[in-house]
Design an enzyme around this catalytic site. Structure first.
Site, short mmCIF file in Angstrom:
data_model
loop_
_atom_site.label_atom_id
_atom_site.label_comp_id
_atom_site.label_asym_id
_atom_site.label_seq_id
_atom_site.Cartn_x
_atom_site.Cartn_y
_atom_site.Cartn_z
N ARG A 1 -16.66 -32.37 -11.16
CA ARG A 1 -16.02 -33.35 -10.27
C ARG A 1 -16.00 -32.88 -8.82
O ARG A 1 -16.15 -33.68 -7.90
CB ARG A 1 -14.60 -33.67 -10.74
N GLU B 1 -19.40 -33.49 -7.63
CA GLU B 1 -19.55 -34.94 -7.48
C GLU B 1 -18.90 -35.44 -6.18
O GLU B 1 -19.48 -36.23 -5.45
CB GLU B 1 -18.93 -35.65 -8.69
N SER C 1 -19.47 -23.03 8.38
CA SER C 1 -19.73 -21.74 7.75
C SER C 1 -19.03 -21.66 6.40
O SER C 1 -17.90 -22.14 6.25
CB SER C 1 -19.22 -20.61 8.65
#
Length: 166
Positions: free
Chosen positions: A92, A95, A118
């Site tokens: 997730r 995602e 960074s």
């Protein structure tokens, strides 16, 4: 014992020390002045323990032994197991970054210019808050230094400089 199993054994022993202490990553973070994610990274050997942090960590986790501290102070072999993507929380998170990533990139460029965030000069924390509906919400903060892309001028390329000048 090969390096991988030695590393796995060390990480398992560090995780045992934390579990046996009864403390959460956030509690250890509060005691050491580190972020909760950085504490987890230290105990998974994904970050290097700095000498000035050793006394605070020893106080927070008194069962750490010298060998563990010495190993934690060595530069880690940062890596991840590609099978981790199978774990639902990690899936997730990936995602979410994939879904929102293009918009985040555009806003970074809009606010800062052509560059990136960074992941080395970087802070990360996970916090728990109550939503407007009273339900628990997860807040993941990614706090990275902005790094502009540079125009690659040959005169600035030190490897092309000749001894004694141009």
């Amino acid at each position: 014992m090969d390096k991988h199993s030695s590393q796995s054994s060390l990480v398992a022993s560090l995780q045992d020390v934390r579990r046996d202490s009864g403390k959460t990553y956030s509690q250890i973070a509060a005691e050491t002045g580190l972020t909760n994610v950085y504490v987890a990274q230290l105990l998974k050997r994904q970050a290097q323990l700095k000498p000035e942090t050793v006394p605070k960590l020893r106080e927070a986790l008194p069962c750490l032994v010298d060998h563990q501290i010495q190993e934690m102070m060595r530069p880690p072999m940062r890596s991840y197991d590609p099978n981790l993507i199978q774990e639902p929380t990690i899936y997730r998170l990936n995602e979410a970054v994939m879904h929102f990533g293009e918009s985040i990139k555009e806003i970074i460029n809009e606010e800062f210019g052509d560059g990136i965030m960074s992941a080395i000069d970087f802070y990360c924390s996970v916090d728990k808050v109550k939503g407007v509906d009273g339900k628990d919400r997860v807040v993941v903060t990614l706090d990275g230094k902005y790094l502009p892309y540079t125009e690659q001028k040959s005169e600035h390329m030190m490897s092309r400089q000749h001894p004694g000048g141009n």
